[in-house]
Write a protein that holds these residues in place. Sequence first.
Motif, PDB file in Angstrom:
ATOM      1  N   SER A  54      82.857  45.751  43.698  1.00  0.00           N
ATOM      2  CA  SER A  54      83.335  46.732  44.672  1.00  0.00           C
ATOM      3  C   SER A  54      83.469  46.140  46.064  1.00  0.00           C
ATOM      4  O   SER A  54      84.075  46.750  46.946  1.00  0.00           O
ATOM      5  N   GLY A  55      82.875  44.983  46.280  1.00  0.00           N
ATOM      6  CA  GLY A  55      82.848  44.404  47.614  1.00  0.00           C
ATOM      7  C   GLY A  55      81.716  44.931  48.475  1.00  0.00           C
ATOM      8  O   GLY A  55      81.601  44.544  49.644  1.00  0.00           O
ATOM      9  N   GLU A  56      80.872  45.773  47.883  1.00  0.00           N
ATOM     10  CA  GLU A  56      79.835  46.414  48.674  1.00  0.00           C
ATOM     11  C   GLU A  56      78.702  45.460  49.047  1.00  0.00           C
ATOM     12  O   GLU A  56      78.114  45.573  50.128  1.00  0.00           O
ATOM     13  N   PHE A  57      78.381  44.525  48.156  1.00  0.00           N
ATOM     14  CA  PHE A  57      77.258  43.623  48.404  1.00  0.00           C
ATOM     15  C   PHE A  57      77.718  42.174  48.355  1.00  0.00           C
ATOM     16  O   PHE A  57      78.572  41.811  47.549  1.00  0.00           O
ATOM     17  N   THR A  58      77.133  41.380  49.243  1.00  0.00           N
ATOM     18  CA  THR A  58      77.451  39.960  49.296  1.00  0.00           C
ATOM     19  C   THR A  58      76.170  39.136  49.376  1.00  0.00           C
ATOM     20  O   THR A  58      75.126  39.612  49.824  1.00  0.00           O
ATOM     21  N   ASP A  59      76.275  37.889  48.952  1.00  0.00           N
ATOM     22  CA  ASP A  59      75.179  36.927  49.060  1.00  0.00           C
ATOM     23  C   ASP A  59      75.740  35.616  49.587  1.00  0.00           C
ATOM     24  O   ASP A  59      76.882  35.255  49.265  1.00  0.00           O
ATOM     25  N   TYR A  60      74.921  34.914  50.354  1.00  0.00           N
ATOM     26  CA  TYR A  60      75.335  33.627  50.907  1.00  0.00           C
ATOM     27  C   TYR A  60      74.196  32.617  50.788  1.00  0.00           C
ATOM     28  O   TYR A  60      73.014  32.976  50.870  1.00  0.00           O
ATOM     29  N   SER A  61      74.571  31.360  50.664  1.00  0.00           N
ATOM     30  CA  SER A  61      73.564  30.312  50.773  1.00  0.00           C
ATOM     31  C   SER A  61      73.166  30.185  52.243  1.00  0.00           C
ATOM     32  O   SER A  61      73.941  30.533  53.148  1.00  0.00           O
ATOM     33  N   ASP A  62      71.984  29.698  52.479  1.00  0.00           N
ATOM     34  CA  ASP A  62      71.505  29.565  53.855  1.00  0.00           C
ATOM     35  C   ASP A  62      72.387  28.632  54.664  1.00  0.00           C
ATOM     36  O   ASP A  62      72.537  28.801  55.881  1.00  0.00           O
ATOM     37  N   SER A  63      72.975  27.651  54.010  1.00  0.00           N
ATOM     38  CA  SER A  63      73.754  26.647  54.732  1.00  0.00           C
ATOM     39  C   SER A  63      75.066  27.190  55.294  1.00  0.00           C
ATOM     40  O   SER A  63      75.642  26.580  56.198  1.00  0.00           O
ATOM     41  N   VAL A  64      75.545  28.320  54.775  1.00  0.00           N
ATOM     42  CA  VAL A  64      76.828  28.850  55.246  1.00  0.00           C
ATOM     43  C   VAL A  64      76.689  30.217  55.892  1.00  0.00           C
ATOM     44  O   VAL A  64      77.652  30.731  56.474  1.00  0.00           O
ATOM     45  N   LYS A  65      75.515  30.817  55.802  1.00  0.00           N
ATOM     46  CA  LYS A  65      75.311  32.160  56.341  1.00  0.00           C
ATOM     47  C   LYS A  65      75.631  32.185  57.830  1.00  0.00           C
ATOM     48  O   LYS A  65      75.203  31.330  58.600  1.00  0.00           O
ATOM     49  N   GLY A  66      76.429  33.185  58.219  1.00  0.00           N
ATOM     50  CA  GLY A  66      76.819  33.298  59.607  1.00  0.00           C
ATOM     51  C   GLY A  66      78.102  32.555  59.953  1.00  0.00           C
ATOM     52  O   GLY A  66      78.679  32.772  61.026  1.00  0.00           O
ATOM     53  N   ARG A  67      78.552  31.661  59.078  1.00  0.00           N
ATOM     54  CA  ARG A  67      79.793  30.903  59.321  1.00  0.00           C
ATOM     55  C   ARG A  67      80.887  31.263  58.308  1.00  0.00           C
ATOM     56  O   ARG A  67      82.068  31.249  58.663  1.00  0.00           O
ATOM     57  N   PHE A  68      80.497  31.545  57.096  1.00  0.00           N
ATOM     58  CA  PHE A  68      81.454  31.867  56.028  1.00  0.00           C
ATOM     59  C   PHE A  68      81.387  33.356  55.711  1.00  0.00           C
ATOM     60  O   PHE A  68      80.315  33.973  55.788  1.00  0.00           O
ATOM     61  N   THR A  69      82.523  33.908  55.324  1.00  0.00           N
ATOM     62  CA  THR A  69      82.589  35.311  54.913  1.00  0.00           C
ATOM     63  C   THR A  69      83.371  35.425  53.615  1.00  0.00           C
ATOM     64  O   THR A  69      84.524  34.965  53.538  1.00  0.00           O
ATOM     65  N   ILE A  70      82.764  36.041  52.617  1.00  0.00           N
ATOM     66  CA  ILE A  70      83.444  36.283  51.350  1.00  0.00           C
ATOM     67  C   ILE A  70      83.981  37.710  51.351  1.00  0.00           C
ATOM     68  O   ILE A  70      83.349  38.630  51.873  1.00  0.00           O
ATOM     69  N   SER A  71      85.166  37.880  50.789  1.00  0.00           N
ATOM     70  CA  SER A  71      85.767  39.206  50.702  1.00  0.00           C
ATOM     71  C   SER A  71      86.698  39.240  49.493  1.00  0.00           C
ATOM     72  O   SER A  71      86.909  38.216  48.842  1.00  0.00           O
ATOM     73  N   ARG A  72      87.237  40.409  49.210  1.00  0.00           N
ATOM     74  CA  ARG A  72      88.153  40.533  48.088  1.00  0.00           C
ATOM     75  C   ARG A  72      89.101  41.683  48.312  1.00  0.00           C
ATOM     76  O   ARG A  72      88.787  42.632  49.043  1.00  0.00           O
ATOM     77  N   ASP A  73      90.256  41.590  47.678  1.00  0.00           N
ATOM     78  CA  ASP A  73      91.250  42.653  47.686  1.00  0.00           C
ATOM     79  C   ASP A  73      91.614  42.902  46.229  1.00  0.00           C
ATOM     80  O   ASP A  73      92.423  42.163  45.649  1.00  0.00           O
ATOM     81  N   ASN A  74      91.008  43.907  45.635  1.00  0.00           N
ATOM     82  CA  ASN A  74      91.223  44.148  44.203  1.00  0.00           C
ATOM     83  C   ASN A  74      92.664  44.554  43.894  1.00  0.00           C
ATOM     84  O   ASN A  74      93.159  44.310  42.799  1.00  0.00           O
ATOM     85  N   ALA A  75      93.332  45.165  44.859  1.00  0.00           N
ATOM     86  CA  ALA A  75      94.732  45.542  44.642  1.00  0.00           C
ATOM     87  C   ALA A  75      95.616  44.307  44.492  1.00  0.00           C
ATOM     88  O   ALA A  75      96.666  44.357  43.848  1.00  0.00           O
ATOM     89  N   LYS A  76      95.192  43.194  45.091  1.00  0.00           N
ATOM     90  CA  LYS A  76      95.951  41.950  45.011  1.00  0.00           C
ATOM     91  C   LYS A  76      95.342  40.957  44.029  1.00  0.00           C
ATOM     92  O   LYS A  76      95.798  39.821  43.933  1.00  0.00           O
TER      93      LYS A  76
END
Length: 122
Positions: A54-76
Amino acid sequence: QVQLVESGGGLVQAGGSLRLSCVASGRAFRNYAMGWFRQPPGKEREFVAAITWSGEFTDYSDSVKGRFTISRDNAKNTGYLQMNSLQPEDTAVYYCNADYSHRAVVAGSGYWGQGTQVTVSS
C-alpha cells in the motif's frame, strides 16, 4: 510470475541525486511489497529499503536513512528509489525485488530485476 526491470542508474558526482525506477509486469504489482538492494564492488548484496504493497510503511538501512526515499505508484506498476546526497560508498549495482510479504522482501526473497549500475565519483 513478476518481471522487474530497473532503470535510472548512471554516473553522478558526490552530493548529487538519482532516481531509480523499477517497472513490474506480469501479476498485479499492487499485491506485492517491494524493495531495493545493492551490491557494491567485491561485496555481498545488502538491503537498502522496502515498502509495503500500500505504500503505508517503509524500512531503510541505517546507511541510507535520511538520504534515500522509497515510493511506489501502483497505477503505473512502478517503484522508485530517490537517492540524494550520494557518496562514493553508494556505488553499487542496485536491484529491486518484490514478494507478497514485506518481511520476505526485507529478507531478500521473491522476484528480482537485473540491476542498474550507480557510480558516484568523488
